[in-house]
Scaffold this motif. Structure first.
Motif, PDB file in Angstrom:
ATOM      1  N   GLY A 121     -42.082 -11.974 -31.507  1.00 15.97           N
ATOM      2  CA  GLY A 121     -41.728 -10.763 -31.368  1.00 15.97           C
ATOM      3  C   GLY A 121     -41.340 -10.134 -32.312  1.00 15.97           C
ATOM      4  N   GLN A 122     -40.962  -9.043 -33.026  1.00 13.96           N
ATOM      5  CA  GLN A 122     -40.719  -8.170 -34.064  1.00 13.96           C
ATOM      6  C   GLN A 122     -39.986  -6.912 -33.614  1.00 13.96           C
ATOM      7  OE1 GLN A 122     -39.674  -9.259 -37.160  1.00 13.96           O
ATOM      8  NE2 GLN A 122     -38.632  -7.116 -36.567  1.00 13.96           N
ATOM      9  N   SER A 123     -38.532  -7.152 -33.450  1.00 13.27           N
ATOM     10  CA  SER A 123     -38.148  -5.575 -32.569  1.00 13.27           C
ATOM     11  C   SER A 123     -37.429  -4.514 -34.480  1.00 13.27           C
ATOM     12  CB  SER A 123     -36.556  -5.553 -32.066  1.00 13.27           C
ATOM     13  OG  SER A 123     -36.670  -4.336 -31.356  1.00 13.27           O
ATOM     14  N   VAL A 124     -38.655  -3.015 -33.743  1.00 11.71           N
ATOM     15  CA  VAL A 124     -38.157  -2.367 -35.114  1.00 11.71           C
ATOM     16  C   VAL A 124     -37.617  -0.985 -33.753  1.00 11.71           C
ATOM     17  CG1 VAL A 124     -39.277  -1.030 -36.157  1.00 11.71           C
ATOM     18  CG2 VAL A 124     -40.262  -3.077 -36.104  1.00 11.71           C
ATOM     19  N   THR A 125     -36.121  -0.663 -34.291  1.00  8.23           N
ATOM     20  CA  THR A 125     -34.966   0.589 -34.545  1.00  8.23           C
ATOM     21  C   THR A 125     -35.625   1.803 -35.373  1.00  8.23           C
ATOM     22  OG1 THR A 125     -34.035  -0.905 -33.018  1.00  8.23           O
ATOM     23  CG2 THR A 125     -33.332   1.609 -32.832  1.00  8.23           C
ATOM     24  N   PHE A 126     -36.175   2.986 -34.409  1.00  4.74           N
ATOM     25  CA  PHE A 126     -36.810   3.844 -35.411  1.00  4.74           C
ATOM     26  C   PHE A 126     -34.778   5.171 -35.045  1.00  4.74           C
ATOM     27  CE2 PHE A 126     -40.707   2.267 -34.786  1.00  4.74           C
ATOM     28  CZ  PHE A 126     -41.243   2.756 -36.337  1.00  4.74           C
ATOM     29  N   TYR A 127     -34.422   6.196 -35.586  1.00  3.80           N
ATOM     30  CA  TYR A 127     -34.046   6.733 -35.630  1.00  3.80           C
ATOM     31  C   TYR A 127     -34.276   8.018 -35.711  1.00  3.80           C
ATOM     32  CZ  TYR A 127     -30.676   3.201 -35.446  1.00  3.80           C
ATOM     33  OH  TYR A 127     -30.066   1.818 -35.311  1.00  3.80           O
ATOM     34  N   TYR A 128     -34.290   9.097 -34.338  1.00  2.00           N
ATOM     35  CA  TYR A 128     -33.920  10.574 -34.778  1.00  2.00           C
ATOM     36  C   TYR A 128     -32.315  11.170 -35.079  1.00  2.00           C
ATOM     37  CZ  TYR A 128     -38.611   8.841 -32.821  1.00  2.00           C
ATOM     38  OH  TYR A 128     -39.210   7.907 -33.132  1.00  2.00           O
ATOM     39  N   ILE A 129     -32.813  12.577 -35.630  1.00  2.00           N
ATOM     40  CA  ILE A 129     -31.868  13.744 -34.773  1.00  2.00           C
ATOM     41  C   ILE A 129     -31.553  14.293 -35.046  1.00  2.00           C
ATOM     42  CG2 ILE A 129     -31.855  13.764 -37.992  1.00  2.00           C
ATOM     43  CD1 ILE A 129     -28.296  12.732 -37.425  1.00  2.00           C
ATOM     44  N   LYS A 130     -30.966  15.761 -34.724  1.00  2.00           N
ATOM     45  CA  LYS A 130     -31.254  17.375 -34.703  1.00  2.00           C
ATOM     46  C   LYS A 130     -29.486  16.820 -33.998  1.00  2.00           C
ATOM     47  CE  LYS A 130     -31.720  18.542 -29.722  1.00  2.00           C
ATOM     48  NZ  LYS A 130     -31.069  19.008 -29.977  1.00  2.00           N
ATOM     49  N   ARG A 131     -29.384  18.676 -34.512  1.00  2.00           N
ATOM     50  CA  ARG A 131     -28.643  19.799 -33.854  1.00  2.00           C
ATOM     51  C   ARG A 131     -28.423  20.563 -33.336  1.00  2.00           C
ATOM     52  NH1 ARG A 131     -28.527  19.710 -40.022  1.00  2.00           N
ATOM     53  NH2 ARG A 131     -27.035  19.532 -41.217  1.00  2.00           N
ATOM     54  N   PRO A 132     -27.524  20.334 -32.189  1.00  2.00           N
ATOM     55  CA  PRO A 132     -27.583  20.954 -30.845  1.00  2.00           C
ATOM     56  C   PRO A 132     -28.344  22.107 -30.839  1.00  2.00           C
ATOM     57  CG  PRO A 132     -24.882  20.183 -31.214  1.00  2.00           C
ATOM     58  CD  PRO A 132     -26.116  20.200 -32.872  1.00  2.00           C
ATOM     59  N   ASN A 133     -28.313  22.918 -32.068  1.00  2.00           N
ATOM     60  CA  ASN A 133     -29.226  24.415 -31.890  1.00  2.00           C
ATOM     61  C   ASN A 133     -30.772  24.134 -32.201  1.00  2.00           C
ATOM     62  OD1 ASN A 133     -28.294  23.659 -34.558  1.00  2.00           O
ATOM     63  ND2 ASN A 133     -28.465  25.769 -35.570  1.00  2.00           N
ATOM     64  N   GLU A 134     -31.133  23.298 -32.417  1.00  2.00           N
ATOM     65  CA  GLU A 134     -32.439  22.433 -32.787  1.00  2.00           C
ATOM     66  C   GLU A 134     -33.407  21.586 -31.816  1.00  2.00           C
ATOM     67  OE1 GLU A 134     -32.168  20.936 -37.430  1.00  2.00           O
ATOM     68  OE2 GLU A 134     -31.770  19.786 -36.554  1.00  2.00           O
ATOM     69  N   ASP A 135     -33.996  22.437 -31.252  1.00  2.00           N
ATOM     70  CA  ASP A 135     -34.886  21.644 -30.260  1.00  2.00           C
ATOM     71  C   ASP A 135     -36.146  20.790 -30.674  1.00  2.00           C
ATOM     72  OD1 ASP A 135     -34.878  24.359 -28.404  1.00  2.00           O
ATOM     73  OD2 ASP A 135     -36.151  25.511 -29.543  1.00  2.00           O
ATOM     74  N   LYS A 136     -36.106  20.314 -31.929  1.00  2.00           N
ATOM     75  CA  LYS A 136     -37.264  19.523 -31.820  1.00  2.00           C
ATOM     76  C   LYS A 136     -36.068  18.277 -32.883  1.00  2.00           C
ATOM     77  CE  LYS A 136     -41.866  21.732 -32.185  1.00  2.00           C
ATOM     78  NZ  LYS A 136     -42.778  21.901 -33.077  1.00  2.00           N
ATOM     79  N   LEU A 137     -36.320  16.848 -32.801  1.00  2.00           N
ATOM     80  CA  LEU A 137     -35.955  15.939 -34.123  1.00  2.00           C
ATOM     81  C   LEU A 137     -35.884  16.032 -34.783  1.00  2.00           C
ATOM     82  CD1 LEU A 137     -36.354  13.030 -30.717  1.00  2.00           C
ATOM     83  CD2 LEU A 137     -34.144  14.278 -31.591  1.00  2.00           C
TER      84      LEU A 137
END
Length: 191
Positions: A121-137
């Motif tokens: 098995g290979q584990s992959v971590t995907f990262y996302y970011i947002k500012r508090p005033n944004e609705d979407k990542l």
């Protein structure tokens, strides 16, 4: 023979633990809260009030957050957002919260197949970011030097903070070793 039997037991254990319903608290976007047992699926959350009840599925778009107690007693909190450019909502774990930027992740394990019929098995971590005033990542992607230029994406996202960009260019911050530290620095030191 023993290796095949061991492999079958391992596969059965992994698949049943994945399918297991764990204690959950679901908070909906309308403010309602329910408790029971459940598990995360791809775009929905499977829920039962107890083991004997009929299962219900809730779309991620209706859920604000879910707290799941794992079989090891750990509490995992998922939040639900759309990603810029995507139609569906996804479940993400919050890594860093802050007044200027929030960092989230998803982790997936992919079967890669092992040698001599074994499983890997290979584990992959995907990262996302947002500012508090944004609705979407905003998707930053995985840390993978071969397929994703995470450092360039981080520099673009935080281009409004000159001091952070300088620290990235001078290698005082390394994306591979501390994306969390970068977001914390941004929250504490940037306008």
């Amino acid at each position: 023979m023993k290796l095949k039997l061991l492999s079958l037991i391992l596969i059965f254990t992994i698949s049943t633990s994945y399918a297991q319903l764990n204690p959950v608290t679901i908070i909906f976007k309308n403010g309602d809260t329910i408790k029971g047992i459940g598990r995360k699926k791809v775009y929905t959350f499977k829920y039962k009030i107890d083991k004997k009840a009929k299962a219900e599925e809730f779309e991620f778009s209706k859920i604000k957050s879910v707290e799941i107690e794992s079989s090891l007693g750990e509490k995992i909190i998922y939040k639900f957002f759309q990603v810029k450019g995507w139609a569906n909502f996804i479940a993400v774990e919050e890594v860093v919260s802050g007044s200027k930027a929030e960092l989230f992740k998803t982790s997936d394990t992919f079967n890669t197949g092992g040698m001599m019929g074994g499983m890997g098995g290979q584990s992959v971590t995907f990262y996302y970011i947002k500012r508090p005033n944004e609705d979407k990542l905003t998707e930053l992607g995985p840390y993978s030097p071969l397929t994703n230029d995470l450092k360039a994406k981080v520099k673009t996202y935080f281009s409004d903070c000159k001091i952070l960009i300088e620290k990235l260019e001078n290698r005082e911050f390394k994306v591979r070793e501390g994306l969390e530290d970068i977001v914390l620095f941004y929250n504490n030191n940037c306008e």
